[in-house]
Design an enzyme around this catalytic site. Structure first.
Site, short mmCIF file in Angstrom:
data_model
loop_
_atom_site.label_atom_id
_atom_site.label_comp_id
_atom_site.label_asym_id
_atom_site.label_seq_id
_atom_site.Cartn_x
_atom_site.Cartn_y
_atom_site.Cartn_z
N PHE A 278 0.88 -1.18 0.00
CA PHE A 278 0.00 0.00 0.00
C PHE A 278 0.91 1.22 0.00
O PHE A 278 1.72 1.40 0.90
CB PHE A 278 -0.89 0.05 1.25
N GLU A 279 0.76 2.05 -1.01
CA GLU A 279 1.42 3.36 -0.98
C GLU A 279 0.66 4.28 -1.92
O GLU A 279 0.14 3.86 -2.95
CB GLU A 279 2.90 3.28 -1.37
#
Length: 390
Positions: A278-279
């Site tokens: 997740f980014e």
């Protein structure tokens, strides 16, 4: 007083009821669905045509969305066999956020996507879909790699019990996510991206647009989980980074976050990194001259293959050293789970919108670096942090 005949009253009542039915059906058919625009920035709804946007094909919706929507997209690297696990991720993210904004999605693969894959994801997403192929040279072992040495090192990692110790495809993925994904033409046209992987979950209903938050607050990078890397997988990454800094001393941002990734003023790396499955980030940070030089320097070492360098420590070290620390953001409000670990918000206001248990959050685990992040960035700990961290 004139009294109307009972028959006339019935006719009049019927006319009124029919008028109401027609009016309600007219509104339902022609007035925009309000939920589509919740949280969006709209200056003048009169400029929108009066029909239900949900009736449009996904590929046709973007032109009717607010013109202040951020130039952003979700980006996913996936294989055809990931379809079912990916659909779970898509449906949950659409349910908790994207059904209101209809951001598009970029899917990348080192092989051609099957028709089945395309048909199902197009049906699942509310925005447009784009499908791209990873160039072969970005998913193959470079000529300068000594493959005998590479395989010998893999055996040593296997003996240490390291996950993906001998997996070539995993190394291609880490190298691609470290230095090539942002160069793909389908990604380059966007200002921001949100990385999404198969088999992940999103726990909280979002009443704001993370992309808009990033843009309005000049954020370059955002995360939800930060943990410690296995040192056995990256023994030479920090020494290589220090060598790069010696060669390019101006690469360090004057307001960097070195104290997050090092406990001794840069002598050693403490392993803290943002979990990159997740980014949310600005594409142009990776396109910058300093990051391009950094990746190229690391790539030429061959240690994406000789060792098992992951894109997470590479991204995290780069962001911590080359970006302004004020432009790094923790999205506490986004409850998230990736196989093995998850983040669940603590504050009561956010938890009311979530379906996760803070006791199961990795944030209070010894593997987590979130406490280090709060300290390094001089941020106050959540009110009930001590309750869950014991």
């Amino acid at each position: 007083m004139v009294r109307l005949p009972r028959k006339f009253k019935r006719v009049l009542l019927l006319v009124v009821l029919l008028t109401l039915v027609v009016f309600v059906r007219f509104k339902k058919q022609y007035i925009p669905t309000i939920s589509v625009f919740e949280g969006s920035l709209i200056d003048n709804r009169d400029t929108l045509s009066y029909f239900n946007i949900s009736n449009l094909e996904p590929s046709e919706r973007s032109e009717w969305l607010p013109n202040k929507r951020v130039n952003a997209a979700f980006v996913t690297l996936a294989r055809n066999e990931d379809l079912n696990d990916l659909l779970k991720s898509i449906r949950k993210l659409e349910k908790t956020f994207n059904h209101k904004y209809h951001y598009g999605w970029v899917f990348l693969n080192n092989e051609e996507f099957s028709d089945e894959f395309k048909e199902h994801v197009i049906e699942a997403v509310s925005g447009k879909c784009e499908f791209g192929l990873v160039p072969q040279e970005q998913w193959s072992i470079p000529e300068y790699i000594d493959q005998d040495k590479m395989h010998e090192n893999w055996k040593k990692l296997q003996e240490l019990g390291i996950l993906y110790a001998d997996k070539e495809s995993y190394r291609h993925m880490c190298r691609f996510e470290s230095g090539f994904f942002y160069r793909h033409p389908l990604v380059q046209k966007y200002e921001y991206y949100w990385r999404v992987e198969p088999s992940v979950d999103f726990f909280c209903d979002l009443d704001f647009d993370p992309f808009a938050y990033m843009k309005e607050n000049n954020k370059a990078y955002a995360f939800t989980i930060t943990v410690t890397e296995y040192s056995e997988t990256i023994p030479s990454l920090w020494p290589s980074t220090k060598e790069f800094i010696k060669m390019h001393p101006n690469a360090l941002h004057p307001n960097n976050a070195l104290n997050f990734i090092s406990n001794d003023d840069g002598e050693t790396y403490n392993g803290c990194h943002f979990w990159t499955n997740f980014e949310i980030a600005k594409v142009d940070f990776w396109e910058s001259e300093v990051y391009s030089k950094y990746f190229d320097y690391l790539d030429k070492s061959g240690n994406f293959f000789y060792e098992r360098w992951g894109d997470a420590p590479v991204h995290s070290i780069a962001v911590s050293l080359f970006a302004d620390r004020d432009n790094i953001h923790f999205f506490n409000e986004i409850g998230y789970w990736h196989p093995g670990s998850g983040h669940c918000p603590l504050d009561d206001a956010t938890r009311a919108k979530c379906d996760c248990d803070p006791y199961e959050s990795i944030d209070y685990n010894g593997w987590s670096c979130l406490d280090k992040f709060y300290t390094a960035f001089e941020m106050p700990f959540p009110e009930n942090w001590s309750f869950y961290s014991h």
